[in-house]
Design an enzyme around this catalytic site. Structure first.
Site, PDB file in Angstrom:
ATOM      1  CG  ASP A  39      46.757  12.802  -9.572  1.00  0.00           C
ATOM      2  OD1 ASP A  39      46.970  13.911  -9.016  1.00  0.00           O
ATOM      3  OD2 ASP A  39      46.634  11.740  -8.931  1.00  0.00           O
ATOM      4  CD1 TRP A  46      50.612   8.233  -5.659  1.00  0.00           C
ATOM      5  CD2 TRP A  46      48.601   7.441  -5.084  1.00  0.00           C
ATOM      6  NE1 TRP A  46      50.586   8.106  -4.294  1.00  0.00           N
ATOM      7  CE2 TRP A  46      49.372   7.624  -3.902  1.00  0.00           C
ATOM      8  CE3 TRP A  46      47.306   6.946  -4.967  1.00  0.00           C
ATOM      9  CZ2 TRP A  46      48.874   7.329  -2.631  1.00  0.00           C
ATOM     10  CZ3 TRP A  46      46.809   6.642  -3.693  1.00  0.00           C
ATOM     11  CH2 TRP A  46      47.590   6.835  -2.548  1.00  0.00           C
ATOM     12  CE  LYS A  48      49.968  14.192  -2.606  1.00  0.00           C
ATOM     13  NZ  LYS A  48      50.587  13.412  -1.521  1.00  0.00           N
TER      14      LYS A  48
END
Length: 366
Positions: A177, A101, A201
Site C-alpha cells: 500500500d 492501515w 494524497k
C-alpha cells in the site's frame, strides 16, 4: 493571508492544477463539454486516460511487464481485491502490521477465512507500540505464501520505511500500500508484485485508485472472481469494465504533468526531505515542549505527528493554527495530538509558516 491545508486526505493539490481544472471546467480542450460529463468511451477521455497512464509510467519508471489500472473503492477495497486475485490456490498470506492501515488490511483479508489464513509476519504494535518498524530481516514469511503485504508509510501513525524493504529472491511477491507516499521518492517498481494507492494524497482527488501489477501475477486471476473485482477483466476491457472515475483520472493526469514540471520524482523527493527535516528539527529543538514518539530512523516524511502532551494545549494549538491559515492539523481521531501531512503539493512556504507558528506558540505557552 495564504491558507495551507495539512489534511492527510483528501489533501492539498497544486494551485496550478486547480487553476487548469477551473479554466477547463466548462470546455475541455475545445470539446465544448466538461470532463465531468464526458463519455468515458469518447476519444477525448480515452486520450486523457492514455496520457495519465503514460505519464505515471514515465515518472515511476514502471517496466513494460507491469500493467496499470485506475480503479475505484480506495485502498480499503484493495485490502480484499488483492487477496481475491492473488491468493487463488494458496492457503496463506503474510501480513506485516506497522500501524492503523496495515492492521485493518490484515483484518479485512482475514475475512476470507477459512479459505485463506492471514499469518502475521511481524507486528510493530506488539514490538514497539507503533513507534518503530520491524526490520525486514525479522519478518516471518514463507515462500509458500501467496504474497507478503505491508504498508510503506502509515498515515495515522507517522512511520515510514527508509529504505524500501528488500526481500530475498525466494520470497513471495510483495504487495504494498503506497497510498500516502507514492511519487514522493524514487523506488524500484520491480521490487514489488503489486503496488496500489488511493489517489487523494499524492496523486489527486478522491475517487480513483491506482493499481500497478506485474503481468505474470495476472495468471492467478480466475473466472471464480466476480468480474468487478477481477484485475484481468478490467485489463481485458482497457479499464472500461465499468465506468471509471473520469474526473479523478483527469485530475491525476494534471498532477502527473505538474510533477514533471517540478523536475520529476527525484527533485520532489529532495524537497520532501527538506520539508520534513524542518518540522522534525523544530520539534527536536523545542526542549520537550513538542513530542514526537517515533524512532528517528522510522519517522515519516509525509505525515509528521507531534503533541505537547497536554490535550487542552493541543486543542488550542489546532484552533490558533487554523486562525492563522494552517488548516487540518488535528491528529488521527484515535491518537489525538497534531499531524502535519506534507505531501508533494505542500509548498515549502507552508512548512516554514507552520514551523514559525510552532516556535511562537511555544514562546507564548511554554
Amino acid at each position: 493571508m495564504p491558507v495551507y491545508n495539512f489534511s492527510s486526505g483528501p489533501a492539498t493539490l497544486p494551485e496550478s492544477v486547480l487553476r487548469t481544472a477551473q479554466q477547463e471546467m466548462l470546455d475541455y480542450n475545445g470539446t465544448g463539454i466538461s470532463v465531468m460529463t464526458m463519455s468515458h468511451r469518447s476519444d477525448a477521455f480515452l486520450s486523457i486516460l492514455h496520457h495519465a497512464e503514460q505519464d505515471l509510467r514515465s515518472l515511476m519508471n514502471i517496466p513494460s511487464n507491469y500493467k496499470i489500472l485506475f480503479l475505484q473503492g480506495g485502498a480499503l477495497a484493495q485490502f480484499t481485491q488483492v487477496a481475491l486475485n492473488l491468493a487463488q490456490n494458496h492457503q496463506r498470506v503474510d501480513a506485516v502490521i506497522t500501524g492503523n492501515w496495515s492492521r485493518i488490511a490484515a483484518e479485512q483479508m482475514g475475512k476470507l477465512s477459512p479459505y485463506l489464513n492471514v499469518h502475521i509476519a511481524a507486528h510493530g504494535g506488539e514490538q514497539f507500540n507503533y513507534t518503530n518498524l520491524p526490520a525486514p530481516e525479522t519478518w516471518d514469511i514463507s515462500r509458500e505464501s501467496a504474497f507478503v503485504h505491508y504498508v510503506i508509510n502509515e498515515t495515522a501513525n507517522g512511520v515510514q520505511y527508509h529504505p524500501v524493504p528488500k526481500l530475498g529472491s525466494d520470497a513471495p511477491p510483495v504487495v504494498c500500500d503506497f497510498s500516502s507516499e507514492i511519487l514522493s521518492r524514487p523506488i524500484n517498481v520491480s521490487d514489488f508484485g503489486v503496488i496500489y494507492a488511493g489517489a487523494q494524497k499524492n496523486i489527486g482527488m478522491a475517487g480513483a485508485t491506482v493499481v500497478i501489477i506485474r503481468e505474470d501475477l495476472l495468471q492467478r486471476c480466475t473466472d471464480r472472481i466476480p468480474n468487478v473485482w477481477n484485475y484481468q477483466v478490467h485489463l481485458d476491457r482497457n479499464g472500461m469494465y465499468n465506468t471509471p472515475c473520469t474526473y479523478a483520472i483527469y485530475i491525476a493526469g494534471l498532477v502527473f504533468r505538474w510533477l514533471q514540471t517540478q523536475g520529476g520524482v527525484a527533485k520532489i523527493a529532495a524537497l520532501n526531505e527538506r520539508k520534513a527535516a524542518l518540522l522534525y528539527q523544530t520539534i527536536d529543538q523545542s526542549g520537550g515542549f513538542y513530542r514526537n514518539p517515533i524512532a528517528p530512523a522510522a519517522r515519516s516524511r509525509m505525515n509528521v505527528i507531534f503533541s505537547t502532551g497536554n490535550p487542552e494545549l493541543d486543542a488550542r494549538f489546532i484552533q490558533e493554527a487554523a486562525l492563522n491559515g494552517m488548516q487540518s492539523l488535528a491528529g488521527y481521531k484515535t491518537l489525538g495530538g497534531m499531524r502535519a501531512s506534507i505531501y508533494n503539493a505542500m509548498p515549502l512556504a507552508g512548512v516554514e509558516t507552520l514551523a514559525s507558528f510552532m516556535r511562537e506558540f511555544q514562546r507564548k505557552n511554554g
